[in-house]
Design a protein around this motif. Structure first.
Motif, PDB file in Angstrom:
ATOM      1  N   PRO A   1       0.834  -1.202   0.000  1.00 20.07           N
ATOM      2  CA  PRO A   1       0.000   0.000   0.000  1.00 20.07           C
ATOM      3  C   PRO A   1       0.870   1.254   0.000  1.00 20.07           C
ATOM      4  O   PRO A   1       1.984   1.260   0.520  1.00 20.07           O
ATOM      5  N   ASP A   2       0.346   2.300  -0.612  1.00 21.24           N
ATOM      6  CA  ASP A   2       1.062   3.561  -0.710  1.00 21.24           C
ATOM      7  C   ASP A   2       0.102   4.681  -0.305  1.00 21.24           C
ATOM      8  O   ASP A   2      -1.055   4.428   0.020  1.00 21.24           O
ATOM      9  N   ALA A   3       0.562   5.900  -0.360  1.00 21.04           N
ATOM     10  CA  ALA A   3      -0.270   7.047  -0.020  1.00 21.04           C
ATOM     11  C   ALA A   3      -1.479   7.112  -0.947  1.00 21.04           C
ATOM     12  O   ALA A   3      -1.492   6.542  -2.031  1.00 21.04           O
ATOM     13  N   ASN A   4      -2.508   7.824  -0.505  1.00 19.46           N
ATOM     14  CA  ASN A   4      -3.736   8.031  -1.284  1.00 19.46           C
ATOM     15  C   ASN A   4      -4.456   6.742  -1.634  1.00 19.46           C
ATOM     16  O   ASN A   4      -5.061   6.638  -2.691  1.00 19.46           O
ATOM     17  N   MET A   5      -4.365   5.741  -0.790  1.00 16.08           N
ATOM     18  CA  MET A   5      -5.052   4.457  -0.943  1.00 16.08           C
ATOM     19  C   MET A   5      -4.644   3.712  -2.212  1.00 16.08           C
ATOM     20  O   MET A   5      -5.380   2.881  -2.719  1.00 16.08           O
ATOM     21  N   LYS A   6      -3.487   4.001  -2.745  1.00 19.60           N
ATOM     22  CA  LYS A   6      -2.979   3.256  -3.896  1.00 19.60           C
ATOM     23  C   LYS A   6      -2.266   2.011  -3.403  1.00 19.60           C
ATOM     24  O   LYS A   6      -1.716   1.989  -2.311  1.00 19.60           O
ATOM     25  N   VAL A   7      -2.292   0.982  -4.228  1.00 21.69           N
ATOM     26  CA  VAL A   7      -1.579  -0.256  -3.918  1.00 21.69           C
ATOM     27  C   VAL A   7      -0.707  -0.566  -5.132  1.00 21.69           C
ATOM     28  O   VAL A   7      -1.139  -0.414  -6.271  1.00 21.69           O
ATOM     29  N   TYR A   8       0.517  -1.008  -4.857  1.00 23.31           N
ATOM     30  CA  TYR A   8       1.434  -1.380  -5.934  1.00 23.31           C
ATOM     31  C   TYR A   8       1.701  -2.877  -5.881  1.00 23.31           C
ATOM     32  O   TYR A   8       1.945  -3.433  -4.815  1.00 23.31           O
ATOM     33  N   ALA A   9       1.640  -3.493  -7.037  1.00 24.03           N
ATOM     34  CA  ALA A   9       1.999  -4.906  -7.174  1.00 24.03           C
ATOM     35  C   ALA A   9       3.434  -4.950  -7.678  1.00 24.03           C
ATOM     36  O   ALA A   9       3.752  -4.362  -8.710  1.00 24.03           O
ATOM     37  N   SER A  10       4.300  -5.638  -6.930  1.00 22.13           N
ATOM     38  CA  SER A  10       5.697  -5.804  -7.333  1.00 22.13           C
ATOM     39  C   SER A  10       5.895  -7.226  -7.830  1.00 22.13           C
ATOM     40  O   SER A  10       5.357  -8.176  -7.251  1.00 22.13           O
ATOM     41  N   PHE A  11       6.684  -7.352  -8.888  1.00 25.05           N
ATOM     42  CA  PHE A  11       6.960  -8.647  -9.481  1.00 25.05           C
ATOM     43  C   PHE A  11       8.414  -9.022  -9.232  1.00 25.05           C
ATOM     44  O   PHE A  11       9.240  -8.163  -8.939  1.00 25.05           O
ATOM     45  N   ASP A  12       8.735 -10.305  -9.376  1.00 29.61           N
ATOM     46  CA  ASP A  12      10.111 -10.732  -9.095  1.00 29.61           C
ATOM     47  C   ASP A  12      11.112 -10.269 -10.147  1.00 29.61           C
ATOM     48  O   ASP A  12      12.300 -10.422  -9.973  1.00 29.61           O
ATOM     49  N   ASN A  13      10.634  -9.639 -11.224  1.00 31.81           N
ATOM     50  CA  ASN A  13      11.553  -9.073 -12.207  1.00 31.81           C
ATOM     51  C   ASN A  13      11.886  -7.610 -11.881  1.00 31.81           C
ATOM     52  O   ASN A  13      12.557  -6.938 -12.646  1.00 31.81           O
ATOM     53  N   GLY A  14      11.388  -7.116 -10.725  1.00 30.55           N
ATOM     54  CA  GLY A  14      11.690  -5.763 -10.275  1.00 30.55           C
ATOM     55  C   GLY A  14      10.682  -4.711 -10.708  1.00 30.55           C
ATOM     56  O   GLY A  14      10.740  -3.569 -10.256  1.00 30.55           O
ATOM     57  N   GLU A  15       9.746  -5.052 -11.569  1.00 27.23           N
ATOM     58  CA  GLU A  15       8.758  -4.087 -12.051  1.00 27.23           C
ATOM     59  C   GLU A  15       7.637  -3.913 -11.029  1.00 27.23           C
ATOM     60  O   GLU A  15       7.363  -4.801 -10.226  1.00 27.23           O
ATOM     61  N   ARG A  16       6.998  -2.742 -11.095  1.00 27.24           N
ATOM     62  CA  ARG A  16       5.861  -2.430 -10.223  1.00 27.24           C
ATOM     63  C   ARG A  16       4.722  -1.872 -11.070  1.00 27.24           C
ATOM     64  O   ARG A  16       4.954  -1.100 -11.984  1.00 27.24           O
ATOM     65  N   ILE A  17       3.516  -2.269 -10.731  1.00 32.62           N
ATOM     66  CA  ILE A  17       2.319  -1.759 -11.400  1.00 32.62           C
ATOM     67  C   ILE A  17       1.383  -1.222 -10.325  1.00 32.62           C
ATOM     68  O   ILE A  17       1.145  -1.882  -9.306  1.00 32.62           O
ATOM     69  N   CYS A  18       0.851  -0.043 -10.570  1.00 30.11           N
ATOM     70  CA  CYS A  18      -0.102   0.561  -9.644  1.00 30.11           C
ATOM     71  C   CYS A  18      -1.484  -0.030  -9.881  1.00 30.11           C
ATOM     72  O   CYS A  18      -1.939  -0.116 -11.021  1.00 30.11           O
ATOM     73  N   ILE A  19      -2.123  -0.445  -8.806  1.00 36.52           N
ATOM     74  CA  ILE A  19      -3.509  -0.893  -8.879  1.00 36.52           C
ATOM     75  C   ILE A  19      -4.355   0.345  -8.647  1.00 36.52           C
ATOM     76  O   ILE A  19      -4.395   0.891  -7.540  1.00 36.52           O
ATOM     77  N   ASN A  20      -4.987   0.814  -9.697  1.00 37.42           N
ATOM     78  CA  ASN A  20      -5.783   2.036  -9.657  1.00 37.42           C
ATOM     79  C   ASN A  20      -6.872   1.922  -8.596  1.00 37.42           C
ATOM     80  O   ASN A  20      -7.477   0.864  -8.431  1.00 37.42           O
ATOM     81  N   ARG A  21      -7.122   3.024  -7.894  1.00 32.32           N
ATOM     82  CA  ARG A  21      -8.110   3.007  -6.808  1.00 32.32           C
ATOM     83  C   ARG A  21      -9.480   2.529  -7.269  1.00 32.32           C
ATOM     84  O   ARG A  21     -10.166   1.825  -6.542  1.00 32.32           O
ATOM     85  N   SER A  22      -9.883   2.893  -8.472  1.00 30.04           N
ATOM     86  CA  SER A  22     -11.209   2.495  -8.949  1.00 30.04           C
ATOM     87  C   SER A  22     -11.283   0.998  -9.271  1.00 30.04           C
ATOM     88  O   SER A  22     -12.369   0.440  -9.374  1.00 30.04           O
ATOM     89  N   TYR A  23     -10.143   0.335  -9.403  1.00 30.27           N
ATOM     90  CA  TYR A  23     -10.097  -1.108  -9.671  1.00 30.27           C
ATOM     91  C   TYR A  23      -9.751  -1.912  -8.414  1.00 30.27           C
ATOM     92  O   TYR A  23      -9.754  -3.140  -8.444  1.00 30.27           O
ATOM     93  N   ASN A  24      -9.449  -1.226  -7.318  1.00 28.65           N
ATOM     94  CA  ASN A  24      -8.962  -1.894  -6.105  1.00 28.65           C
ATOM     95  C   ASN A  24      -9.986  -2.885  -5.544  1.00 28.65           C
ATOM     96  O   ASN A  24      -9.634  -4.001  -5.166  1.00 28.65           O
ATOM     97  N   LYS A  25     -11.247  -2.495  -5.498  1.00 31.78           N
ATOM     98  CA  LYS A  25     -12.275  -3.379  -4.934  1.00 31.78           C
ATOM     99  C   LYS A  25     -12.414  -4.648  -5.773  1.00 31.78           C
ATOM    100  O   LYS A  25     -12.429  -5.755  -5.230  1.00 31.78           O
ATOM    101  N   SER A  26     -12.515  -4.497  -7.099  1.00 31.13           N
ATOM    102  CA  SER A  26     -12.654  -5.687  -7.952  1.00 31.13           C
ATOM    103  C   SER A  26     -11.391  -6.548  -7.909  1.00 31.13           C
ATOM    104  O   SER A  26     -11.464  -7.772  -7.991  1.00 31.13           O
ATOM    105  N   PHE A  27     -10.215  -5.913  -7.747  1.00 31.19           N
ATOM    106  CA  PHE A  27      -8.961  -6.655  -7.610  1.00 31.19           C
ATOM    107  C   PHE A  27      -8.991  -7.525  -6.350  1.00 31.19           C
ATOM    108  O   PHE A  27      -8.677  -8.715  -6.402  1.00 31.19           O
ATOM    109  N   LYS A  28      -9.401  -6.946  -5.228  1.00 31.78           N
ATOM    110  CA  LYS A  28      -9.478  -7.705  -3.963  1.00 31.78           C
ATOM    111  C   LYS A  28     -10.488  -8.842  -4.058  1.00 31.78           C
ATOM    112  O   LYS A  28     -10.237  -9.942  -3.559  1.00 31.78           O
ATOM    113  N   GLU A  29     -11.629  -8.576  -4.680  1.00 35.66           N
ATOM    114  CA  GLU A  29     -12.632  -9.630  -4.850  1.00 35.66           C
ATOM    115  C   GLU A  29     -12.093 -10.770  -5.709  1.00 35.66           C
ATOM    116  O   GLU A  29     -12.329 -11.935  -5.433  1.00 35.66           O
ATOM    117  N   TYR A  30     -11.347 -10.421  -6.749  1.00 34.42           N
ATOM    118  CA  TYR A  30     -10.747 -11.431  -7.623  1.00 34.42           C
ATOM    119  C   TYR A  30      -9.738 -12.273  -6.854  1.00 34.42           C
ATOM    120  O   TYR A  30      -9.724 -13.500  -6.979  1.00 34.42           O
TER     121      TYR A  30
END
Length: 156
Positions: free
Chosen positions: A119-148
């Motif tokens: 988790p980061d500021a402003n309720m953003k969440v970042y997904a980190s991968f083992d290749n070192g890359e990070r993708i931001c999980i947009n706040r509007s997609y966060n609920k559906s991401f958690k449900e998934y």
């Protein structure tokens, strides 16, 4: 889920019976595996012209995430970046049973490749991968991401 395996040397043809109460993603994966219909994407290395070069078949399980940039779709793997000739929405539909979920307007990520959720500021969440890359999980997609994630945990 209960698994029964029977070896019979006298069988003329192998068979698989699947008994289920409702069609869940894990059941669909089993069916696709038996039918040898695991999803694949075709593309070319991102630095090559799409008209030239050899087409590469990517196994979905090797893809970290898909990124739609400037009306082009790219797949990121351990081996590099590949230009995919498909739409993000088609890929989302094809890959949802295999751990891919939309996390922004332009990204689908493979939950099985996530190393860490932070988790980061402003309720953003970042997904980190083992290749070192990070993708931001947009706040509007966060609920559906958690449900998934919850749904995939129940069936995994």
């Amino acid at each position: 889920m209960k698994l029964n395996l029977y070896e019979d040397k006298n069988l003329k043809e192998e068979k698989v019976d699947i008994h289920f109460t409702n069609m869940r993603p894990v059941i669909k994966q089993l069916i696709d595996t038996v039918k040898s219909e695991r999803p694949t994407l075709s593309g070319r290395p991102a630095d090559e012209d799409m008209d030239d070069g050899e087409e590469i078949i990517l196994d979905a399980k090797e893809i970290y995430y898909l990124d739609h940039i400037d009306r082009k779709l790219f797949a990121y793997t351990k081996d590099g970046v590949f230009r995919i000739m498909n739409t993000l929405s088609n890929c989302e539909e094809m890959l949802w049973n295999y751990g891919f979920v939309r996390v922004s307007k332009s990204n689908l990520i493979n939950i099985y490749k996530i190393k860490q959720l932070k988790p980061d500021a402003n309720m953003k969440v970042y997904a980190s991968f083992d290749n070192g890359e990070r993708i931001c999980i947009n706040r509007s997609y966060n609920k559906s991401f958690k449900e998934y994630l919850q749904k995939m945990r129940r069936i995994g």
